[in-house]
Scaffold this active site. Sequence first.
Site, PDB file in Angstrom:
ATOM      1  CD  GLU A   1      -2.988  -0.798  -0.118  1.00  0.00           C
ATOM      2  OE1 GLU A   1      -3.074   0.354  -0.608  1.00  0.00           O
ATOM      3  OE2 GLU A   1      -3.606  -1.769  -0.580  1.00  0.00           O
TER       4      GLU A   1
ATOM      5  CE1 TYR B   1      -7.362   3.315  -1.245  1.00  0.00           C
ATOM      6  CE2 TYR B   1      -4.993   3.387  -0.846  1.00  0.00           C
ATOM      7  CZ  TYR B   1      -6.092   2.798  -1.447  1.00  0.00           C
ATOM      8  OH  TYR B   1      -5.932   1.695  -2.243  1.00  0.00           O
TER       9      TYR B   1
ATOM     10  CG  ASP C   1      -7.944   3.201  -5.992  1.00  0.00           C
ATOM     11  OD1 ASP C   1      -9.136   3.093  -6.385  1.00  0.00           O
ATOM     12  OD2 ASP C   1      -7.016   2.542  -6.495  1.00  0.00           O
TER      13      ASP C   1
ATOM     14  CB  CYS D   1     -13.322   1.664 -15.931  1.00  0.00           C
ATOM     15  SG  CYS D   1     -14.411   3.095 -16.023  1.00  0.00           S
TER      16      CYS D   1
ATOM     17  CB  CYS E   1     -16.577   0.825 -23.295  1.00  0.00           C
ATOM     18  SG  CYS E   1     -16.153   2.403 -22.505  1.00  0.00           S
TER      19      CYS E   1
ATOM     20  CB  CYS F   1     -16.836  -2.542 -19.338  1.00  0.00           C
ATOM     21  SG  CYS F   1     -17.475  -2.082 -17.718  1.00  0.00           S
TER      22      CYS F   1
ATOM     23  CB  CYS G   1     -21.819   2.195 -18.152  1.00  0.00           C
ATOM     24  SG  CYS G   1     -20.727   3.614 -17.956  1.00  0.00           S
TER      25      CYS G   1
END
Length: 331
Positions: free
Chosen positions: A49, A132, A150, A205, A212, A215, A221
């Site tokens: 992280e 976060y 995020d 994305c 797309c 996706c 969407c």
Amino acid sequence: MSTEITDTSRRLAPRLIEDWFLANGRDLPWRTALPHSSGCTPWGIMISEFMLQQTPVIRVLPAWEAWMNRWPTPADLAAEPASEAVRAWGRLGYPRRAQRLHAAAVAIVEKHDGAVPDTREALQELPGVGAYTSAAIAAFAFGRRESVVDTNIRRVHARLFSGKALPAPSFTAAEARLAEELLPEDRAESVTWNAAVMELGALVCTARSPKCEECPVAAQCAWLAAGSPEPEYTPRGQAWHGTDRQVRGAILAVLREAGTPVPRELFLERPDGWDGPAGTGSPDLSWGGSGVLHHLDALHRLKAPAEQRERCLAGLLKDGLASESDAGLTL
């Protein structure tokens, strides 16, 4: 954006995105949300992280593996000076992250008996751990139900549910509420959901060239339903060439390679008659080897003004990323 699209997205998106993730998610060594994951310690997830903040996975992978081999526990890192963490950070960028990760390891040893704390509140008390990062560690290392948001997740939420090409320039209260509303109640499913949406934003994305056609939730969407409108603002990329960040990074590259102090004057002026590592007139750097010459040459090729180099040296000393003695500068 129609209400029907939004309602359909909220109902179907979790299952579709999670199914996509389970079939297509990358098998990263710190990832625990996939069924076939071999597992990773909380410390390994914490390191990931820190490293993944503003640094892509492809650059983090070899650095993470090297760190885990060298410092498999917080106590291992805490036992070494912070300068070794900065040296091992290499070219990941934003080296103060290494400094803060070392400080966090020391705090874990001193205040938590060497074990990474398992709640967001306790994690957030560690150096370098913000809202976060604490939520991400609590979720991915300990399976806690936390809203992890995020840049990738914000972008998926903006397109899928709000019909926007990009999220707002800064994280808003409305985005935070939406993320909380979307988070599954089941703890295990919430962890998978966080990882799945993050992965969808990273691989499909994307900001500039969304795929797309690949996706799993294209039919739901809101952004596609609205005709894929252009962003309401132009994102500003972070400058690099000619910035203090670039010069500081070049100075640190020299210090990481050097085994002994480097005289200050070598950072400020190119030695007379020196044509570079393979040329003539090279300064006496036998104590540092060819690596020091290479990085010193790269610094001088930036042609940064002397006052900028002075400012960057002063900043590195102030931040504790370098130290200075009569002999010169070291990490």
